[in-house]
Design an enzyme around this catalytic site. Structure first.
Site, PDB file in Angstrom:
ATOM      1  N   GLU A   1      -7.050   4.415   7.479  1.00  0.00           N
ATOM      2  CA  GLU A   1      -6.747   5.785   7.075  1.00  0.00           C
ATOM      3  C   GLU A   1      -8.047   6.368   6.732  1.00  0.00           C
ATOM      4  O   GLU A   1      -8.542   7.612   6.916  1.00  0.00           O
ATOM      5  CB  GLU A   1      -5.516   6.011   6.424  1.00  0.00           C
ATOM      6  CG  GLU A   1      -4.306   5.991   7.453  1.00  0.00           C
ATOM      7  CD  GLU A   1      -3.169   5.365   6.453  1.00  0.00           C
ATOM      8  OE1 GLU A   1      -2.982   5.551   5.205  1.00  0.00           O
ATOM      9  OE2 GLU A   1      -2.306   4.767   7.358  1.00  0.00           O
TER      10      GLU A   1
ATOM     11  N   SER B   1       3.125  -2.429  10.527  1.00  0.00           N
ATOM     12  CA  SER B   1       4.389  -2.320  10.633  1.00  0.00           C
ATOM     13  C   SER B   1       5.184  -3.574  10.287  1.00  0.00           C
ATOM     14  O   SER B   1       5.916  -4.011  11.134  1.00  0.00           O
ATOM     15  CB  SER B   1       4.540  -2.012  11.907  1.00  0.00           C
ATOM     16  OG  SER B   1       4.314  -0.514  12.380  1.00  0.00           O
TER      17      SER B   1
ATOM     18  N   GLY C   1       2.791  -0.904   4.324  1.00  0.00           N
ATOM     19  CA  GLY C   1       2.667   0.382   3.947  1.00  0.00           C
ATOM     20  C   GLY C   1       4.219   0.832   3.794  1.00  0.00           C
ATOM     21  O   GLY C   1       4.819   0.596   2.755  1.00  0.00           O
ATOM     22  N   GLY C   2       4.696   1.294   5.001  1.00  0.00           N
ATOM     23  CA  GLY C   2       5.943   2.072   5.068  1.00  0.00           C
ATOM     24  C   GLY C   2       7.258   1.239   4.212  1.00  0.00           C
ATOM     25  O   GLY C   2       8.119   1.638   3.352  1.00  0.00           O
TER      26      GLY C   2
ATOM     27  N   ASN D   1       0.707  -1.131  -0.081  1.00  0.00           N
ATOM     28  CA  ASN D   1      -0.127  -0.008   0.058  1.00  0.00           C
ATOM     29  C   ASN D   1       0.878   1.319  -0.005  1.00  0.00           C
ATOM     30  O   ASN D   1       1.516   1.675   1.082  1.00  0.00           O
ATOM     31  CB  ASN D   1      -0.915  -0.150   1.205  1.00  0.00           C
ATOM     32  CG  ASN D   1      -1.669   1.468   1.458  1.00  0.00           C
ATOM     33  OD1 ASN D   1      -1.977   2.081   0.384  1.00  0.00           O
ATOM     34  ND2 ASN D   1      -2.153   1.366   2.638  1.00  0.00           N
ATOM     35  N   TRP D   2       0.969   1.979  -1.029  1.00  0.00           N
ATOM     36  CA  TRP D   2       1.681   3.151  -1.308  1.00  0.00           C
ATOM     37  C   TRP D   2       1.365   4.247  -0.646  1.00  0.00           C
ATOM     38  O   TRP D   2       2.031   5.287  -0.483  1.00  0.00           O
ATOM     39  CB  TRP D   2       2.475   3.308  -2.546  1.00  0.00           C
ATOM     40  CG  TRP D   2       3.292   2.284  -3.392  1.00  0.00           C
ATOM     41  CD1 TRP D   2       3.985   1.198  -2.277  1.00  0.00           C
ATOM     42  CD2 TRP D   2       3.737   2.170  -4.557  1.00  0.00           C
ATOM     43  NE1 TRP D   2       4.800   0.528  -3.195  1.00  0.00           N
ATOM     44  CE2 TRP D   2       4.616   1.024  -4.555  1.00  0.00           C
ATOM     45  CE3 TRP D   2       3.555   2.713  -5.650  1.00  0.00           C
ATOM     46  CZ2 TRP D   2       5.208   0.636  -5.874  1.00  0.00           C
ATOM     47  CZ3 TRP D   2       4.270   2.438  -7.073  1.00  0.00           C
ATOM     48  CH2 TRP D   2       5.203   1.329  -6.835  1.00  0.00           C
ATOM     49  N   LYS D   3       0.073   4.452  -0.262  1.00  0.00           N
ATOM     50  CA  LYS D   3      -0.535   5.648   0.269  1.00  0.00           C
ATOM     51  C   LYS D   3      -0.481   6.882  -0.602  1.00  0.00           C
ATOM     52  O   LYS D   3      -0.464   6.690  -1.856  1.00  0.00           O
ATOM     53  CB  LYS D   3      -0.205   5.701   1.568  1.00  0.00           C
ATOM     54  CG  LYS D   3      -0.034   4.333   2.714  1.00  0.00           C
ATOM     55  CD  LYS D   3       0.146   4.997   4.109  1.00  0.00           C
ATOM     56  CE  LYS D   3       0.411   3.818   4.915  1.00  0.00           C
ATOM     57  NZ  LYS D   3      -0.010   3.768   6.259  1.00  0.00           N
TER      58      LYS D   3
ATOM     59  N   GLY E   1       2.002   2.167  10.861  1.00  0.00           N
ATOM     60  CA  GLY E   1       2.933   3.251  10.923  1.00  0.00           C
ATOM     61  C   GLY E   1       3.497   3.385  12.101  1.00  0.00           C
ATOM     62  O   GLY E   1       4.004   4.459  12.326  1.00  0.00           O
TER      63      GLY E   1
ATOM     64  N   HIS F   1      -9.543   0.883   4.303  1.00  0.00           N
ATOM     65  CA  HIS F   1      -8.343   1.082   4.973  1.00  0.00           C
ATOM     66  C   HIS F   1      -8.843   1.883   6.646  1.00  0.00           C
ATOM     67  O   HIS F   1      -9.308   2.853   6.273  1.00  0.00           O
ATOM     68  CB  HIS F   1      -7.275   1.602   4.296  1.00  0.00           C
ATOM     69  CG  HIS F   1      -6.029   1.613   4.845  1.00  0.00           C
ATOM     70  ND1 HIS F   1      -5.435   2.600   5.686  1.00  0.00           N
ATOM     71  CD2 HIS F   1      -4.803   0.675   4.762  1.00  0.00           C
ATOM     72  CE1 HIS F   1      -4.082   2.472   5.891  1.00  0.00           C
ATOM     73  NE2 HIS F   1      -3.792   1.116   5.302  1.00  0.00           N
TER      74      HIS F   1
ATOM     75  N   GLU G   1      -5.835  -5.421  10.308  1.00  0.00           N
ATOM     76  CA  GLU G   1      -4.753  -4.442  10.241  1.00  0.00           C
ATOM     77  C   GLU G   1      -5.325  -3.591  11.730  1.00  0.00           C
ATOM     78  O   GLU G   1      -5.988  -2.676  11.688  1.00  0.00           O
ATOM     79  CB  GLU G   1      -4.730  -3.266   9.171  1.00  0.00           C
ATOM     80  CG  GLU G   1      -4.478  -3.833   8.063  1.00  0.00           C
ATOM     81  CD  GLU G   1      -3.734  -2.687   6.943  1.00  0.00           C
ATOM     82  OE1 GLU G   1      -2.557  -2.978   6.936  1.00  0.00           O
ATOM     83  OE2 GLU G   1      -4.386  -1.811   6.691  1.00  0.00           O
TER      84      GLU G   1
HETATM   85  C1  PEP Z   1      -0.837   0.023   5.656  1.00  0.00           C
HETATM   86  O1  PEP Z   1      -0.804   1.159   5.270  1.00  0.00           O
HETATM   87  O2  PEP Z   1      -1.799  -0.622   5.666  1.00  0.00           O
HETATM   88  C2  PEP Z   1      -0.025  -0.377   6.635  1.00  0.00           C
HETATM   89  C3  PEP Z   1      -0.217  -1.392   7.198  1.00  0.00           C
HETATM   90  O3  PEP Z   1       1.228   0.636   6.899  1.00  0.00           O
HETATM   91  P1  PEP Z   1       2.581   0.216   7.715  1.00  0.00           P
HETATM   92  O4  PEP Z   1       2.972  -0.978   7.320  1.00  0.00           O
HETATM   93  O5  PEP Z   1       3.419   1.545   7.494  1.00  0.00           O
HETATM   94  O6  PEP Z   1       2.253   0.018   9.292  1.00  0.00           O
END
Ligand code: PEP
Length: 250
Positions: free
Chosen positions: A98, A211, A232-233, A9-11, A173, A96, A167
């Site tokens: 966010e 994470s 994500g990150g 997930n590149w957000k 994050g 998601h 999640e």
């Molecule tokens: C996400 O954006 O779905 C996510 C899990 O982010 P991260 O891996 O940065 O926690």
């Protein structure tokens, strides 16, 4: 054979140019394996570039981070499912954390999006997860059930097409990861929910997100309840993303 899903997930990162450069660097390192799929959720403007870049790879799929349930209309800033498909999307994230917590997306809206996606033959990756307050109050499983209830009314054949991402909001994050055992408990609950509605135990695809990094992914995907990861990150850097996708499994 368990087919693991590694979803990026590149957000709100990586436009078309940066996305193409990422893909070039990733594909130079990437070694496909029959027991893995790689999914990318780029920004809406980079969808087409990424979909074009992986068109000849059947195990790599691309999806939108968000869609609207209506086919068209006065919805400034929104992306229709048909537009996402035209750009190459075969998948879409729904709910998601966010979207839920920053943009106020409701359970009802997540249900509408999932239904509209299924009607268009696009796979929803339906995200659920509790906040730290909800976890501390012992409400994790009831929160997950309330979020899943947005899918009530779908028949088994439709639910079979839905992938779920667990999640926990407190792990996204933040650098805090659920332990494989924490995740497994919730995954079991989600799997039971799906099985009670006619989905085969082994057909349910339930990813963990929060994470995930090269150094913790192995223990997560080694847990039999975890069918893949949503990242994500650590998916924004070709080296760490490749390390995650190539995680050796015993
Ligand atoms: C996400 O954006 O779905 C996510 C899990 O982010 P991260 O891996 O940065 O926690």
């Amino acid at each position: 054979m368990k087919r693991l899903i590694f979803a990026a997930n590149w957000k709100m990162h990586l436009g078309p140019q940066a996305g193409r450069e990422f893909l070039k660097a990733f594909l130079r390192r990437y070694r496909p394996r029959p027991d893995r799929e790689v999914w990318f959720f780029p920004s809406a403007v980079a969808l087409e570039a990424i979909a074009d870049g992986v068109r000849d790879r059947r195990e790599v799929r691309v999806g939108a981070q968000n869609v609207h349930w209506e086919p068209k209309g006065a919805f400034t800033g929104e992306l229709s499912i048909a537009m996402a498909q035209e750009a190459g999307a075969q998948l879409a994230l729904v709910g998601h954390s966010e979207r839920r917590h920053v943009f106020g997306e409701t359970d009802e809206e997540t249900g509408r999006k999932a239904r509209a996606l299924l009607a268009a033959d696009v796979t929803p990756l339906f995200c659920v997860g509790e906040t730290i307050q909800q976890r501390d109050a012992g409400d994790t499983l009831s929160v997950i059930e309330r979020q899943l209830a947005a899918l009530n009314g779908l028949v088994a054949a439709q639910l079979h097409e839905v992938s779920i991402a667990y999640e926990p909001v407190w792990a996204i994050g933040t650098g805090r990861t659920a332990t494989p055992a924490d995740a497994a408990e919730v995954h079991q609950h989600i799997r039971r929910w799906l099985v009670e509605r006619g989905v085969g135990t082994r057909d349910a695809r339930i990813l963990y997100g929060g994470s995930v990094k090269p150094d913790n992914v192995h223990d997560l995907v080694a847990e039999p309840e975890i069918d893949g990861v949503l990242v994500g990150g650590a998916s924004l850097d070709p080296a760490s993303w490749t390390a995650i996708v190539h995680t050796p499994i015993d």
